[in-house]
Design a protein around this motif. Structure first.
Motif, PDB file in Angstrom:
ATOM      1  N   SER A  26      31.846  27.886  33.703  1.00 40.73           N
ATOM      2  CA  SER A  26      33.522  27.909  34.136  1.00 40.73           C
ATOM      3  C   SER A  26      33.980  29.457  33.829  1.00 40.73           C
ATOM      4  O   SER A  26      34.621  30.080  33.941  1.00 40.73           O
ATOM      5  CB  SER A  26      34.642  26.397  33.273  1.00 40.73           C
ATOM      6  OG  SER A  26      34.529  27.232  32.276  1.00 40.73           O
ATOM      7  N   LYS A  27      33.629  30.034  32.174  1.00 36.08           N
ATOM      8  CA  LYS A  27      33.884  31.663  31.620  1.00 36.08           C
ATOM      9  C   LYS A  27      33.851  32.640  33.205  1.00 36.08           C
ATOM     10  O   LYS A  27      34.416  33.599  33.217  1.00 36.08           O
ATOM     11  CB  LYS A  27      33.602  31.972  30.809  1.00 36.08           C
ATOM     12  CG  LYS A  27      34.266  30.993  29.939  1.00 36.08           C
ATOM     13  CD  LYS A  27      33.331  31.025  28.601  1.00 36.08           C
ATOM     14  CE  LYS A  27      34.723  30.074  27.328  1.00 36.08           C
ATOM     15  NZ  LYS A  27      33.628  29.044  26.332  1.00 36.08           N
ATOM     16  N   VAL A  28      32.968  32.755  33.750  1.00 27.71           N
ATOM     17  CA  VAL A  28      32.123  33.615  34.550  1.00 27.71           C
ATOM     18  C   VAL A  28      32.661  33.012  35.539  1.00 27.71           C
ATOM     19  O   VAL A  28      32.900  34.799  36.313  1.00 27.71           O
ATOM     20  CB  VAL A  28      30.725  33.340  34.714  1.00 27.71           C
ATOM     21  CG1 VAL A  28      30.324  33.894  35.727  1.00 27.71           C
ATOM     22  CG2 VAL A  28      30.099  33.474  33.598  1.00 27.71           C
ATOM     23  N   ALA A  29      33.249  32.090  36.144  1.00 27.42           N
ATOM     24  CA  ALA A  29      34.615  31.996  37.370  1.00 27.42           C
ATOM     25  C   ALA A  29      35.304  32.700  36.914  1.00 27.42           C
ATOM     26  O   ALA A  29      35.767  33.345  37.596  1.00 27.42           O
ATOM     27  CB  ALA A  29      34.076  30.907  37.937  1.00 27.42           C
ATOM     28  N   ALA A  30      36.322  32.485  35.866  1.00 22.73           N
ATOM     29  CA  ALA A  30      36.951  32.820  35.352  1.00 22.73           C
ATOM     30  C   ALA A  30      37.311  34.538  35.918  1.00 22.73           C
ATOM     31  O   ALA A  30      37.933  35.180  36.204  1.00 22.73           O
ATOM     32  CB  ALA A  30      37.965  32.404  34.601  1.00 22.73           C
ATOM     33  N   LEU A  31      36.283  34.965  34.938  1.00 23.43           N
ATOM     34  CA  LEU A  31      35.666  36.657  34.799  1.00 23.43           C
ATOM     35  C   LEU A  31      35.456  36.986  36.340  1.00 23.43           C
ATOM     36  O   LEU A  31      35.929  38.102  36.383  1.00 23.43           O
ATOM     37  CB  LEU A  31      34.611  36.883  34.223  1.00 23.43           C
ATOM     38  CG  LEU A  31      34.603  38.275  33.422  1.00 23.43           C
ATOM     39  CD1 LEU A  31      35.768  38.735  33.033  1.00 23.43           C
ATOM     40  CD2 LEU A  31      32.746  38.229  32.852  1.00 23.43           C
ATOM     41  N   ALA A  32      35.170  36.398  37.120  1.00 20.08           N
ATOM     42  CA  ALA A  32      34.393  37.043  37.938  1.00 20.08           C
ATOM     43  C   ALA A  32      36.226  37.121  38.714  1.00 20.08           C
ATOM     44  O   ALA A  32      36.503  38.424  39.285  1.00 20.08           O
ATOM     45  CB  ALA A  32      34.192  36.273  39.012  1.00 20.08           C
ATOM     46  N   ILE A  33      36.640  36.385  39.205  1.00 17.63           N
ATOM     47  CA  ILE A  33      38.396  36.278  39.456  1.00 17.63           C
ATOM     48  C   ILE A  33      39.255  37.203  38.999  1.00 17.63           C
ATOM     49  O   ILE A  33      39.740  38.200  39.954  1.00 17.63           O
ATOM     50  CB  ILE A  33      38.884  34.999  39.619  1.00 17.63           C
ATOM     51  CG1 ILE A  33      38.303  33.318  40.831  1.00 17.63           C
ATOM     52  CG2 ILE A  33      40.150  34.455  40.361  1.00 17.63           C
ATOM     53  CD1 ILE A  33      37.998  33.940  41.545  1.00 17.63           C
ATOM     54  N   LEU A  34      39.241  37.722  37.983  1.00 17.19           N
ATOM     55  CA  LEU A  34      40.235  38.787  37.386  1.00 17.19           C
ATOM     56  C   LEU A  34      39.517  40.020  37.747  1.00 17.19           C
ATOM     57  O   LEU A  34      40.281  40.820  37.077  1.00 17.19           O
ATOM     58  CB  LEU A  34      40.436  38.436  35.674  1.00 17.19           C
ATOM     59  CG  LEU A  34      41.199  37.122  35.957  1.00 17.19           C
ATOM     60  CD1 LEU A  34      40.872  36.276  33.967  1.00 17.19           C
ATOM     61  CD2 LEU A  34      42.272  36.680  36.039  1.00 17.19           C
ATOM     62  N   ASP A  35      38.408  40.012  37.385  1.00 16.92           N
ATOM     63  CA  ASP A  35      37.596  41.206  37.629  1.00 16.92           C
ATOM     64  C   ASP A  35      37.874  41.878  39.058  1.00 16.92           C
ATOM     65  O   ASP A  35      38.149  42.937  38.921  1.00 16.92           O
ATOM     66  CB  ASP A  35      35.520  40.794  37.218  1.00 16.92           C
ATOM     67  CG  ASP A  35      35.879  41.584  35.877  1.00 16.92           C
ATOM     68  OD1 ASP A  35      36.501  41.736  35.694  1.00 16.92           O
ATOM     69  OD2 ASP A  35      34.408  41.398  35.502  1.00 16.92           O
ATOM     70  N   HIS A  36      38.031  40.895  39.947  1.00 11.12           N
ATOM     71  CA  HIS A  36      38.284  41.201  41.165  1.00 11.12           C
ATOM     72  C   HIS A  36      39.488  41.654  41.511  1.00 11.12           C
ATOM     73  O   HIS A  36      39.768  42.774  42.308  1.00 11.12           O
ATOM     74  CB  HIS A  36      37.837  39.693  41.836  1.00 11.12           C
ATOM     75  CG  HIS A  36      37.850  40.088  43.730  1.00 11.12           C
ATOM     76  ND1 HIS A  36      36.803  41.479  44.001  1.00 11.12           N
ATOM     77  CD2 HIS A  36      38.599  40.010  44.590  1.00 11.12           C
ATOM     78  CE1 HIS A  36      36.759  41.363  45.784  1.00 11.12           C
ATOM     79  NE2 HIS A  36      38.149  40.096  46.040  1.00 11.12           N
ATOM     80  N   LEU A  37      40.318  41.052  41.113  1.00 12.89           N
ATOM     81  CA  LEU A  37      41.640  41.047  41.160  1.00 12.89           C
ATOM     82  C   LEU A  37      42.139  42.239  40.013  1.00 12.89           C
ATOM     83  O   LEU A  37      42.783  43.191  41.146  1.00 12.89           O
ATOM     84  CB  LEU A  37      42.537  40.100  40.189  1.00 12.89           C
ATOM     85  CG  LEU A  37      43.133  38.446  41.290  1.00 12.89           C
ATOM     86  CD1 LEU A  37      43.855  37.795  40.055  1.00 12.89           C
ATOM     87  CD2 LEU A  37      43.991  39.225  42.656  1.00 12.89           C
ATOM     88  N   TRP A  38      41.708  43.008  39.459  1.00 12.27           N
ATOM     89  CA  TRP A  38      41.911  44.156  38.963  1.00 12.27           C
ATOM     90  C   TRP A  38      41.280  45.335  39.253  1.00 12.27           C
ATOM     91  O   TRP A  38      41.779  46.178  39.777  1.00 12.27           O
ATOM     92  CB  TRP A  38      41.038  44.035  37.043  1.00 12.27           C
ATOM     93  CG  TRP A  38      41.579  45.472  35.928  1.00 12.27           C
ATOM     94  CD1 TRP A  38      40.362  46.389  36.203  1.00 12.27           C
ATOM     95  CD2 TRP A  38      42.793  45.622  36.060  1.00 12.27           C
ATOM     96  NE1 TRP A  38      41.206  47.255  35.905  1.00 12.27           N
ATOM     97  CE2 TRP A  38      42.548  46.771  35.326  1.00 12.27           C
ATOM     98  CE3 TRP A  38      44.049  45.431  35.899  1.00 12.27           C
ATOM     99  CZ2 TRP A  38      43.511  47.753  34.891  1.00 12.27           C
ATOM    100  CZ3 TRP A  38      45.045  45.940  35.505  1.00 12.27           C
ATOM    101  CH2 TRP A  38      44.458  46.855  34.690  1.00 12.27           C
ATOM    102  N   ALA A  39      39.866  44.719  39.848  1.00 15.72           N
ATOM    103  CA  ALA A  39      39.972  46.470  40.900  1.00 15.72           C
ATOM    104  C   ALA A  39      40.415  46.612  41.864  1.00 15.72           C
ATOM    105  O   ALA A  39      40.532  47.711  42.701  1.00 15.72           O
ATOM    106  CB  ALA A  39      38.143  45.580  41.721  1.00 15.72           C
ATOM    107  N   ASN A  40      41.015  45.291  42.664  1.00 14.61           N
ATOM    108  CA  ASN A  40      41.689  45.190  43.908  1.00 14.61           C
ATOM    109  C   ASN A  40      43.466  45.542  43.245  1.00 14.61           C
ATOM    110  O   ASN A  40      44.765  45.518  44.550  1.00 14.61           O
ATOM    111  CB  ASN A  40      41.391  44.779  45.034  1.00 14.61           C
ATOM    112  CG  ASN A  40      40.307  44.329  45.064  1.00 14.61           C
ATOM    113  OD1 ASN A  40      39.547  45.669  45.908  1.00 14.61           O
ATOM    114  ND2 ASN A  40      39.165  43.187  44.533  1.00 14.61           N
TER     115      ASN A  40
END
Ligand SMILES: Nc1ncnc2c1ncn2[C@@H]1O[C@H](COP(=O)(O)OP(=O)(O)OP(=O)(O)O)[C@@H](O)[C@H]1O
Ligand SMILES: [Mg+2]
Length: 363
Positions: free
Chosen positions: A212-226
């Motif tokens: 669940s932490k990795v899912a949140a991290l991946a979504i937030l990383d992606h939002l930040w990268a874009n």
């Protein structure tokens, strides 16, 4: 203003006039706090429903207890015209295993290098070889053939001892077994890129808490990268101490907290706006807390917590803060940019159903 969010009525006025929030001020971060059972999740739902009704602001809800998975189910008693508008929203609900919903999956290669290393507990110097392999993973992974068995096969058959060490690490950490990976398939990250009106991520149902932490991290990383796409989104994080802890321990928790603190500090101008909800102010990282210009505060009995809130949120009058100890369920103090003046509000009733509900004592 026509688009005001109607959230309940003011408690202190004789005739209890309607209480409203200014939706344009959700372009700042918001902190939502109250002890367990004070009604945070319920009241948050009232505000989110109004945002859906009165604005075009896309919502992304990180939901650890499946409390918002029914945000699209309108209650029978809701007025028909309102019900129709809410029903038209059709939130996208992503869950760990399908349960009739879309599956919540993310791509490893969409995580920042730092996050990938955190998941695999790799140090750039101590584990130089494996870390370097991680750097080049992206280029090699063709999307069409990228499934678990191909990937494992490639690592296993490699002549490179670093590759085999990486495989051992992946297997020992159990990472390859996680349901959260999209592999070559569709990922939730790309859906969020389209900014649906409402997206709910049920983070609670994974087999391991890491996922669940990795899912949140991946979504937030992606939002930040874009972030340069500058497409606004209100990122609502219920039980935010899980993802933005004041004292993160595991490498993934450190990476998550750092990412959220960074969004809190720099995300505003890119349209990445946070709404962080938690039970105690001290549970959230202070560098995220200090960036919040809107405050919603429900019942809070601890004098120490109230002191801390008074210091962090100078715009909340002491006299109103001291009253929160005697709030009944559904009462909230609002202060900051999104309300004309600090006020105590009795929250309105929900228009949609709550998802997870309290477990009752069997009688
Ligand atoms: N204004 C309200 N009207 C009716 N029921 C409410 C209201 N506020 C809360 N409740 C009910 O009270 C219970 C607790 O509320 P809620 O889950 O929102 O609390 P919470 O502050 O989020 O607690 P926790 O911190 O433990 O998550 C829920 O069953 C909810 O349905
Ligand atoms: Mg709650």
């Amino acid at each position: 203003m026509d688009n005001e969010l109607s959230i309940g009525h003011l408690v202190d006025s004789v005739d209890g006039p309607p209480a409203t929030l200014d939706p344009t001020r959700f372009n700042r971060h918001t902190f939502w706090c109250g002890q367990s059972g004070s009604g945070k999740t319920y009241a948050l739902g009232v505000v989110l429903e109004q945002i859906l009704l009165q604005t075009q602001l896309p919502l992304l809800v990180m939901d650890p207890n499946a409390d918002f998975v029914r945000l699209g189910d309108v209650r029978e008693e809701t007025a028909p015209d309102v019900a129709e508008r809410l029903a038209a929203v059709r939130p996208r609900v992503f869950r760990p295993r399908k349960n009739g919903a879309e599956q919540l999956t993310v791509k490893f290669v969409d995580l920042s290098l730092r996050s990938r290393a955190a998941i695999l507990r790799l140090d750039p110097l101590r584990d130089a070889e494996e870390y370097n392999l991680l750097l080049h993973l992206e280029a090699e992974s063709g999307p069409e053939t990228f499934d678990r068995s191909t990937f494992v096969h490639r690592l296993r058959e490699s002549d490179d001892p670093g590759m085999r060490r990486l495989l051992l690490r992946l297997e020992n950490l159990g990472v390859l077994e996680w349901d959260v990976w999209a592999w070559g398939g569709d990922s939730t990250q790309t859906v969020i890129d389209e900014r649906p009106r409402a997206t709910v991520l049920d983070l609670g149902g994974f087999k391991t808490p890491d996922e669940s932490k990795v899912a949140a991290l991946a979504i937030l990383d992606h939002l930040w990268a874009n972030r340069e796409s500058r497409k606004p989104v209100l990122i609502v994080i219920d039980e935010a101490h899980n993802l933005c802890s004041a004292e993160p321990v595991l490498p993934v928790e450190v990476a998550l907290t750092e990412r959220i603190v960074q969004i809190a500090a720099e995300g505003r101008k890119y349209g990445l706006w946070l709404l962080l909800s938690t039970q105690r102010p001290s549970k959230i990282h202070p560098n995220a807390l200090s960036q919040c210009d809107n405050l919603a505060l429900m019942k809070m009995s601890s004098p120490r917590d109230l002191d801390e809130l008074g210091q962090s949120f100078g715009y909340a009058p002491h006299e109103l803060l001291s009253r929160t100890g005697s709030f009944v369920q559904g009462q909230a103090l609002f202060a900051g940019g999104f309300i004309t003046a600090p006020a105590v509000v009795q929250m309105a009733s929900r228009l949609t159903y709550e998802g997870g509900s309290d477990v009752r004592v069997p009688l």
